[in-house]
Design an enzyme around this catalytic site. Sequence first.
Site, PDB file in Angstrom:
ATOM      1  CE  LYS A 267      -4.006   1.830   2.656  1.00  0.00           C
ATOM      2  NZ  LYS A 267      -4.941   1.572   3.642  1.00  0.00           N
ATOM      3  CD  GLU A 355     -19.180  -2.764   8.246  1.00  0.00           C
ATOM      4  OE1 GLU A 355     -18.351  -1.557   7.988  1.00  0.00           O
ATOM      5  OE2 GLU A 355     -19.333  -3.672   7.573  1.00  0.00           O
ATOM      6  NE  ARG A 383     -21.806  -3.226   4.134  1.00  0.00           N
ATOM      7  CZ  ARG A 383     -20.945  -3.931   3.571  1.00  0.00           C
ATOM      8  NH1 ARG A 383     -19.508  -3.655   4.172  1.00  0.00           N
ATOM      9  NH2 ARG A 383     -20.814  -4.709   2.503  1.00  0.00           N
TER      10      ARG A 383
END
Length: 623
Positions: A267, A355, A383
């Site tokens: 990243k 979640e 969600r």
Amino acid sequence: MTKLPDAESPAPLAGAHLTTLGGPHDVRALPAGQLAALAQDIRTLLIEKVCAAGGHLGPNLGVVELTIALHRVFDSPRDAILFDTGHQAYVHKILTGRAAGFDRLRQAGGLSGYPAREESVHDWCANSHASTALSYADGVAKANELRGHQDRSVVAVIGDGAMTGGMAWEALNNIGASQRPVVVVLNDNGRSYAPTTGALTDHLRTLQYPGAHTSTSDRTEPSNLFTQLGFAYLGPVDGHDTGALQSVLDQARLMRRPVLVHAVTVKGWGFGPAEGDEADCLHAVGTVDAVTGQPAPTTGPPAVSWTSVFGQALLEVAGEREDVVAITASMLRPTGLYPMAVKYPERVFDVGIAEQHAVTSAAGLALGGLHPVVALYSTFLTRAADQVLMDVALHRLPVTFVLDRAGITGPDGASHHGMWDISLLNMVPGMRIAAPRDSGQLRSLLREAIAHDAGPSAVRFPKGTAGPNIEALRRTGSVDVLSESGILDVLLVSYGPMAQQCMEAAAQLTEQGIGVSVVDPRWITPVAQQLLDLAARHRMVITVEDNSRSGGAGSALAQHLRDHAVTTPLHNLGLPRAFLTHGPRKDLLAGAGLSAAQIAYAVLRARAGKPLAHAPSTDGSPT
């Protein structure tokens, strides 16, 4: 891993400038010897434009070579390329002819920070919530089969962080058993915002050790979690080696079956400040220096964010109560839990991008005698709607939900505005919802929420800087009276951070001789009896909220007025029943009629018996 070449070493692109790329056909036409220069040019553009406009920098720097390889092997949009999550799709946008649009990245009327179907035929879905692309891919592959498109491929590019979501595994279960030609590209950089954790992360690490896998040139397939689910496994492959990626992706395309390509990336690759940033690899940035990666220096006292106020307030409560624990869905720093995690690491749980699991795990913690605080962005609460309702509220469990980025969030657009949480939570029996108007009230309301042990509570606050505290003239019950007039004409009910606009609107109306009282209920639900009493004493009630008008705070108050036979007319100002685009919060609020001047104008129209000019819904239905 292949060393990124120096900026001076690759040959120039012989006129094939990024802004003139017409689409993937131009990428496929480039000689292999120019691909390193292309990658370097893309990184230069990303660093320059994203540092200037803000956006997701680290994730996109890490997928430059991977995205180039994807577009050289697959024929977009004939072949569907789906990104999970969409914040790693900037390079895809560049290669599909939108490089010039980065001058207005995430600005009103400009390029979206996520895939957007209205922008390009190459964007199959506006995918910005994690763990969904594999399900999209499963459906597209089924559609191809039913429509006789046997020569088309479906590719889902999913980060290892998004792979922690349960929905991803539901899709893998179906794809692996189907034998349809779906290529899953696992972008394994070991991070979402922070380093990923859990058993899956451990498994992916074992696949990178020598001897833990078979070379892609070996016809004997390795045995791992993915092969057990019916996938062919190719990798791990260096995610910054375009040639190696292209070879493996071409092999996957020709296999015409479920394949998982394990690409290992870094990243922030190619930008030193991002590679060396242990916090989040410059995952999402505001305006920062394109050389150092540091925010531009500011004058005056430092701005205090709502998130940081919450983080410090929670740390104080955690120091007083050992039963307080916290849960994050892979967003330790963005949701403000990092200070508590440093001081009380054993009491902060990062469950990954999951979640639903986070909420039901919180229910289990509450069943075990603790008081969990679940910190989420408002947009991600949707969600876990079933878990909030059936796993927490049904059992009357003391769980506190802290919803950051509530209301209009600004440049992240439709999928990230937190404009449905009040409407969702209003339906949940026993749920208490608090909306602090300022940082002082955030501290107070968080304490009140955690002190409540007879059921769930939620505290919502917006993105950005917390303004100065607005002191109340007095408090009646739980309701703060912010201003009042001797004339009981209009009761202006301000929810949360709309208090400043309401106070300014009241001042404008007072100058015209109209008596206005401004109150902040603090708690949206339960609706306080004192608020009903105040409404009954006024000639008109106007509610103002930065949530959808459909089922929001104003709707809850209107229902309670009817239930208690209070006949005072009520008009609700709020966000329309629409998916709002990206742009500055102030401008988007004004577009919904929620500036101070517009609130005052709405009061004048209501007093004159004229309809309020609400922002229209996108489907033509009443807002």
